[in-house]
Design an enzyme around this catalytic site. Structure first.
Site, PDB file in Angstrom:
ATOM      1  N   ARG A   1       4.850  13.518   7.667  1.00  0.00           N
ATOM      2  CA  ARG A   1       4.360  14.894   7.682  1.00  0.00           C
ATOM      3  C   ARG A   1       4.794  15.591   8.962  1.00  0.00           C
ATOM      4  O   ARG A   1       4.948  14.967  10.002  1.00  0.00           O
ATOM      5  CB  ARG A   1       2.828  14.921   7.605  1.00  0.00           C
TER       6      ARG A   1
ATOM      7  N   TYR B   1       9.292  14.512   1.586  1.00  0.00           N
ATOM      8  CA  TYR B   1       8.445  13.377   1.941  1.00  0.00           C
ATOM      9  C   TYR B   1       6.949  13.601   1.773  1.00  0.00           C
ATOM     10  O   TYR B   1       6.395  14.598   2.257  1.00  0.00           O
ATOM     11  CB  TYR B   1       8.702  12.961   3.391  1.00  0.00           C
ATOM     12  N   GLY B   2       6.273  12.648   1.157  1.00  0.00           N
ATOM     13  CA  GLY B   2       4.812  12.532   1.139  1.00  0.00           C
ATOM     14  C   GLY B   2       4.062  13.846   1.117  1.00  0.00           C
ATOM     15  O   GLY B   2       4.311  14.729   0.297  1.00  0.00           O
TER      16      GLY B   2
ATOM     17  N   LYS C   1      -2.271  16.544   0.241  1.00  0.00           N
ATOM     18  CA  LYS C   1      -2.854  17.175   1.416  1.00  0.00           C
ATOM     19  C   LYS C   1      -2.889  18.705   1.293  1.00  0.00           C
ATOM     20  O   LYS C   1      -3.853  19.354   1.698  1.00  0.00           O
ATOM     21  CB  LYS C   1      -2.093  16.758   2.690  1.00  0.00           C
TER      22      LYS C   1
ATOM     23  N   HIS D   1     -10.992  14.033   3.992  1.00  0.00           N
ATOM     24  CA  HIS D   1      -9.970  12.985   4.137  1.00  0.00           C
ATOM     25  C   HIS D   1     -10.690  11.633   4.175  1.00  0.00           C
ATOM     26  O   HIS D   1     -10.763  10.995   5.220  1.00  0.00           O
ATOM     27  CB  HIS D   1      -9.193  13.249   5.429  1.00  0.00           C
TER      28      HIS D   1
ATOM     29  N   SER E   1      -5.090   9.494   9.691  1.00  0.00           N
ATOM     30  CA  SER E   1      -3.929   8.932   9.005  1.00  0.00           C
ATOM     31  C   SER E   1      -3.535   7.593   9.621  1.00  0.00           C
ATOM     32  O   SER E   1      -3.497   7.452  10.842  1.00  0.00           O
ATOM     33  CB  SER E   1      -2.756   9.898   9.097  1.00  0.00           C
TER      34      SER E   1
ATOM     35  N   CYS F   1      -5.155   4.804   9.767  1.00  0.00           N
ATOM     36  CA  CYS F   1      -6.226   4.137  10.522  1.00  0.00           C
ATOM     37  C   CYS F   1      -7.117   3.300   9.624  1.00  0.00           C
ATOM     38  O   CYS F   1      -8.256   2.979   9.988  1.00  0.00           O
ATOM     39  CB  CYS F   1      -7.043   5.166  11.295  1.00  0.00           C
TER      40      CYS F   1
ATOM     41  N   LYS G   1      -7.899   3.552   5.877  1.00  0.00           N
ATOM     42  CA  LYS G   1      -8.636   3.942   4.667  1.00  0.00           C
ATOM     43  C   LYS G   1      -8.232   3.084   3.469  1.00  0.00           C
ATOM     44  O   LYS G   1      -9.086   2.538   2.776  1.00  0.00           O
ATOM     45  CB  LYS G   1      -8.421   5.430   4.343  1.00  0.00           C
ATOM     46  N   THR G   2      -6.927   2.985   3.216  1.00  0.00           N
ATOM     47  CA  THR G   2      -6.483   2.223   2.041  1.00  0.00           C
ATOM     48  C   THR G   2      -6.988   0.786   2.135  1.00  0.00           C
ATOM     49  O   THR G   2      -7.467   0.211   1.154  1.00  0.00           O
ATOM     50  CB  THR G   2      -4.948   2.262   1.933  1.00  0.00           C
ATOM     51  N   ASN G   3      -6.900   0.212   3.329  1.00  0.00           N
ATOM     52  CA  ASN G   3      -7.336  -1.169   3.508  1.00  0.00           C
ATOM     53  C   ASN G   3      -8.833  -1.339   3.248  1.00  0.00           C
ATOM     54  O   ASN G   3      -9.250  -2.264   2.567  1.00  0.00           O
ATOM     55  CB  ASN G   3      -6.983  -1.654   4.912  1.00  0.00           C
TER      56      ASN G   3
ATOM     57  N   ASP H   1      -7.985   8.005  -0.056  1.00  0.00           N
ATOM     58  CA  ASP H   1      -7.506   9.025   0.888  1.00  0.00           C
ATOM     59  C   ASP H   1      -8.317  10.322   0.875  1.00  0.00           C
ATOM     60  O   ASP H   1      -8.499  10.921   1.919  1.00  0.00           O
ATOM     61  CB  ASP H   1      -6.036   9.342   0.578  1.00  0.00           C
TER      62      ASP H   1
ATOM     63  N   SER I   1       6.729   3.846   6.341  1.00  0.00           N
ATOM     64  CA  SER I   1       7.208   3.564   4.974  1.00  0.00           C
ATOM     65  C   SER I   1       5.991   3.437   4.070  1.00  0.00           C
ATOM     66  O   SER I   1       4.912   3.017   4.500  1.00  0.00           O
ATOM     67  CB  SER I   1       8.060   2.298   4.942  1.00  0.00           C
ATOM     68  N   ARG I   2       6.171   3.808   2.822  1.00  0.00           N
ATOM     69  CA  ARG I   2       5.021   3.950   1.916  1.00  0.00           C
ATOM     70  C   ARG I   2       5.286   3.325   0.549  1.00  0.00           C
ATOM     71  O   ARG I   2       6.427   3.201   0.122  1.00  0.00           O
ATOM     72  CB  ARG I   2       4.723   5.447   1.722  1.00  0.00           C
TER      73      ARG I   2
ATOM     74  N   ARG J   1      -9.149   5.366  15.770  1.00  0.00           N
ATOM     75  CA  ARG J   1      -8.443   4.202  16.324  1.00  0.00           C
ATOM     76  C   ARG J   1      -8.594   4.273  17.834  1.00  0.00           C
ATOM     77  O   ARG J   1      -7.896   5.032  18.496  1.00  0.00           O
ATOM     78  CB  ARG J   1      -6.975   4.289  15.889  1.00  0.00           C
TER      79      ARG J   1
ATOM     80  N   ASN K   1     -14.438  -6.352   7.695  1.00  0.00           N
ATOM     81  CA  ASN K   1     -15.168  -5.091   7.870  1.00  0.00           C
ATOM     82  C   ASN K   1     -16.354  -4.982   6.908  1.00  0.00           C
ATOM     83  O   ASN K   1     -17.259  -4.183   7.125  1.00  0.00           O
ATOM     84  CB  ASN K   1     -14.228  -3.896   7.686  1.00  0.00           C
TER      85      ASN K   1
HETATM   86  P1  GTP Z   1      -3.030   7.219   5.470  1.00  0.00           P
HETATM   87  O1  GTP Z   1      -2.475   6.830   4.148  1.00  0.00           O
HETATM   88  O2  GTP Z   1      -1.962   7.639   6.428  1.00  0.00           O
HETATM   89  O3  GTP Z   1      -4.116   8.236   5.380  1.00  0.00           O
HETATM   90  O4  GTP Z   1      -3.579   5.855   6.176  1.00  0.00           O
HETATM   91  P2  GTP Z   1      -4.882   4.960   5.929  1.00  0.00           P
HETATM   92  O5  GTP Z   1      -6.039   5.509   6.693  1.00  0.00           O
HETATM   93  O6  GTP Z   1      -5.082   4.707   4.483  1.00  0.00           O
HETATM   94  O7  GTP Z   1      -4.479   3.589   6.683  1.00  0.00           O
HETATM   95  P3  GTP Z   1      -4.097   2.154   6.097  1.00  0.00           P
HETATM   96  O8  GTP Z   1      -5.242   1.487   5.391  1.00  0.00           O
HETATM   97  O9  GTP Z   1      -2.846   2.267   5.328  1.00  0.00           O
HETATM   98  O10 GTP Z   1      -3.846   1.340   7.443  1.00  0.00           O
HETATM   99  C1  GTP Z   1      -2.885   1.742   8.389  1.00  0.00           C
HETATM  100  C2  GTP Z   1      -2.514   0.608   9.283  1.00  0.00           C
HETATM  101  O11 GTP Z   1      -3.663   0.097   9.961  1.00  0.00           O
HETATM  102  C3  GTP Z   1      -1.873  -0.552   8.543  1.00  0.00           C
HETATM  103  O12 GTP Z   1      -0.759  -1.020   9.278  1.00  0.00           O
HETATM  104  C4  GTP Z   1      -2.971  -1.585   8.495  1.00  0.00           C
HETATM  105  O13 GTP Z   1      -2.465  -2.900   8.463  1.00  0.00           O
HETATM  106  C5  GTP Z   1      -3.785  -1.303   9.768  1.00  0.00           C
HETATM  107  N1  GTP Z   1      -5.227  -1.623   9.583  1.00  0.00           N
HETATM  108  C6  GTP Z   1      -6.011  -1.257   8.531  1.00  0.00           C
HETATM  109  N2  GTP Z   1      -7.276  -1.735   8.656  1.00  0.00           N
HETATM  110  C7  GTP Z   1      -7.307  -2.410   9.825  1.00  0.00           C
HETATM  111  C8  GTP Z   1      -8.341  -3.140  10.525  1.00  0.00           C
HETATM  112  O14 GTP Z   1      -9.476  -3.258  10.089  1.00  0.00           O
HETATM  113  N3  GTP Z   1      -7.985  -3.692  11.733  1.00  0.00           N
HETATM  114  C9  GTP Z   1      -6.729  -3.580  12.242  1.00  0.00           C
HETATM  115  N4  GTP Z   1      -6.474  -4.162  13.413  1.00  0.00           N
HETATM  116  N5  GTP Z   1      -5.734  -2.919  11.609  1.00  0.00           N
HETATM  117  C10 GTP Z   1      -6.011  -2.331  10.422  1.00  0.00           C
HETATM  118  C1  SPV Z   2      -1.702  10.866   5.767  1.00  0.00           C
HETATM  119  O1  SPV Z   2      -0.860  11.142   6.628  1.00  0.00           O
HETATM  120  O2  SPV Z   2      -2.934  10.981   5.979  1.00  0.00           O
HETATM  121  C2  SPV Z   2      -1.262  10.354   4.443  1.00  0.00           C
HETATM  122  C3  SPV Z   2       0.176  10.348   4.146  1.00  0.00           C
HETATM  123  O3  SPV Z   2      -2.100   9.997   3.633  1.00  0.00           O
HETATM  124  S1  SPV Z   2       0.754  11.877   3.554  1.00  0.00           S
HETATM  125  O4  SPV Z   2       0.621  11.876   2.106  1.00  0.00           O
HETATM  126  O5  SPV Z   2       2.170  11.975   3.929  1.00  0.00           O
HETATM  127  O6  SPV Z   2      -0.015  12.956   4.117  1.00  0.00           O
HETATM  128 MN    MN Z   3      -4.214  10.165   4.510  1.00  0.00          MN
END
Ligand code: GTP
Ligand code: SPV
Ligand code: MN
Length: 583
Positions: free
Chosen positions: A70, A198-199, A207, A227, A249, A251, A253-255, A276, A364-365, A396, A492
């Protein structure tokens, strides 16, 4: 195909006159259509099929190296008044923005196909859902929108019935960063984006619509577009609590949304509702409910492995589009932290050489349909959404912020959300690692003045007395050597369990100026290699640093002048006063 809705047909005609495409194609959203698009992009080199043995129906797209994330500095909110957009946004007047964009879009689709994508953000039959139409000249965007939104004929039917939709116009243009702009016109319910494929710059349902335009609409209509991930946590007794959590972003969320419970918590189950974006509404009983406007994930690839996120790891082994990852010699996708195989080609398609940096781009996504996820919740399609027990804000932070803390009340919770600071990540072009304020993880996504947005958050207190509790979290505390203090990922859930126990009034907590903190041993650390001293660091207030942090936040608020709600000022002053008493 065309449409029965004159306003839509006229808009498509006018865009075609301006951009002069060779063809116009109305997307129906069928699987056959998706397969044809993939075939066409494979033939023209936009996509490369990956090793079908191990990665069936998976493809790789390598974007232009100048177009990998972005671009916040090229993203604008174009309201009539600059004050309405606020210091949190780049602003341009609607007249100036339209003049600029009309010039850039002139003839932009010559030699290309104009795709019309009707889409619905949220379940097709939900009163909380909102529709849009994206016009794009990118088949890659169409394929991504198919995986991530409810798009095609069903959405078009709803749009024709409602007569109202967000107009999103997108062209990849010539990918020159000098001619790249992402403009939002909230007063016109429209978006225009050019120069990026991109994205979040190009998938306009995400977004641009579901956060920037939707947050603007939500203010006048009395709801919230956030978000946030949405996760269902089922305890062994069969009770499920739904938690919505905002993290900036990249930090976590997906995990968090699809975590695997640790072995020490048998009988616990996780259900993913969204990773997200959450749209939050008060229902007739005053209960806050959430829907996820999306139906797929655009997730960060690096770091994904069987240990950190097995659900994601499994779900991206079929029917996935990878963008900007590396490849192994046997044509499998590869990324840093995959822990299997070795890179032969990097994210630019060149032979891998560690001297050129990481093999996969840090941003990368993967794009996948939510139904690929082993922890997918059927309630994703529930028109009424899910009831929210707790709202969580995090960032973070290597220092200062504890693992988890609870707000004393709604106003304090809004203050906790507003004061989130976080390290910048590769999700946006910029200085990675620098700490910045990212209120509610919405800095890049709030479509209007943050001061008014906080006021809107605060106003919910007047409308119901059953609001969820609010918490702050931080998975990212580090020691002097940069090692994470908390294991994170699946572990977590131990923190979510404390949050649920607090919501159910099952455990006590320690009152501090910054909120309620877990009592000693309240967070279960069974089977973890973590010392009592580390847990103490993670669950106590660092008075000196927090005092500085709180003072910085007061300065940050000053930037919003008269738009700052008095309640936030009072919270900031209360925390300052109580911290001083401790010194
Ligand atoms: P966006 O799609 O950009 O909004 O990101 P997101 O908030 O969904 O983050 P995502 O879950 O993709 O995690 C981003 C990075 O943080 C990845 O490289 C993960 O491996 C790392 N990560 C996620 N959860 C944790 C955690 O609990 N601890 C640590 N140390 N790293 C984490
Ligand atoms: C973010 O940056 O919070 C994302 C990726 O989820 S994007 O779709 O490119 O905004
Ligand atoms: Mn996001």
């Amino acid at each position: 195909m065309t449409t029965k809705l004159p306003a839509l047909q006229e808009w498509v005609n006018s865009v075609a006159r301006l951009t002069q495409p060779d063809d116009i194609y109305w997307c129906t959203g069928t699987d056959t259509e998706y397969a044809q698009l993939i075939e066409q992009m494979t033939a023209d080199g936009t996509l490369r099929p990956l090793n079908q043995d191990g990665y069936p129906n998976c493809h790789l797209h390598l974007s232009n190296p100048t177009d990998v994330a972005r671009v916040e500095h090229l993203t604008f909110i174009c309201t009539k008044s600059e004050e309405e957009a606020g210091p949190n946004n780049n602003w341009m007047s609607p007249e100036a923005a339209h003049a600029k964009m009309d010039t850039l879009f002139e003839g932009a689709m010559r030699g290309r196909t104009l795709y019309v994508i009707p889409y619905c953000m949220g379940p097709i039959d939900s009163p909380y859902s909102r529709c849009g139409v994206e016009i794009t000249d990118s088949a890659y965007v169409v394929a991504n929108m198919k995986l991530m939104t409810r798009m095609g004929s069903a959405a078009l039917l709803r749009i024709e019935k409602e007569g109202k939709f967000v107009k999103g116009l997108h062209s990849t243009g010539d990918l020159d960063p000098e001619r790249r702009f992402i403009m939002h016109f909230p007063e016109e319910l429209s978006i225009q984006s050019i120069g990026s494929g991109y994205g979040g710059n190009a998938l306009l349902g995400k977004k641009c619509h579901a956060l920037r335009i939707a947050s603007y609409q939500a203010r006048t209509e009395g709801w919230l577009a956030e978000h946030m991930l949405i996760v269902g946590v089922e305890s062994p007794d069969g009770q499920t609590h739904y938690i919505a959590c905002a993290l900036p972003s990249a930090c976590g969320k997906t995990n968090l949304a699809m975590l695997i419970p640790p072995e020490s918590m048998p009988g616990w189950k996780i259900w993913t509702l969204g990773d997200d974006i959450a749209w939050l509404h008060l229902d007739d009983e005053g209960q806050l409910r959430a829907i996820n406007p999306e139906s797929g994930y655009f997730g960060v690839v690096p770091g994904t492995n069987e240990k950190t996120n097995k659900n994601a790891f499994d779900m991206i082994h079929h029917d996935t589009i990878f963008t900007n990852v590396a490849r192994t010699a046997d044509n499998k996708p590869w990324w840093e932290g995959k822990n299997i195989g070795e890179p032969a080609y990097d994210w630019q398609g060149k032979e891998y050489d560690s001297a050129n940096g990481p093999a996969a781009h840090p941003n990368s996504r993967f794009t996948v349909a939510a139904t690929n996820n082993p922890s997918y919740s059927e309630l994703c399609e529930a028109p009424e959404g899910v009831p929210i027990s707790a709202l969580v804000f995090g960032g973070r932070r290597a220092t200062v912020t504890p693992l988890v803390y609870e707000a004393k009340d709604w106003q304090h919770g809004v203050f906790i959300g507003a004061s989130v600071g976080s390290k910048l990540t590769a999700a946006a072009v910029g200085e990675v690692g620098k700490i910045r304020r990212d209120p509610m993880a919405m800095l890049p996504f709030c479509g209007y003045n943050f001061g008014d947005y906080w006021e809107h958050w605060l106003s919910f207190e007047q409308r119901t007395n059953t609001l969820p509790k609010i918490f702050g979290v931080n998975w990212f505390r580090q020691d002097e050597d940069g090692n994470f203090l908390w294991p994170g990922f699946g572990e977590n859930l131990r923190v979510l369990r404390w949050i649920i126990d607090r919501c159910e009034n099952r455990v006590g907590a320690t009152a501090t100026p910054i909120g309620y903190l877990p009592e000693e041993d309240a967070i279960d650390t069974r089977d973890l290699d973590i010392s009592a001293e580390t847990m103490r660091v993670l669950t106590s207030v660092d008075v000196e640093h927090w005092t500085t942090e709180n003072a910085h936040f007061a300065e940050y608020l000053d930037g919003y002048g008269k738009h700052v709600p008095q309640a936030l000022r009072e919270q900031q002053q209360r925390v300052a006063r109580e911290l001083e008493e401790l010194q």
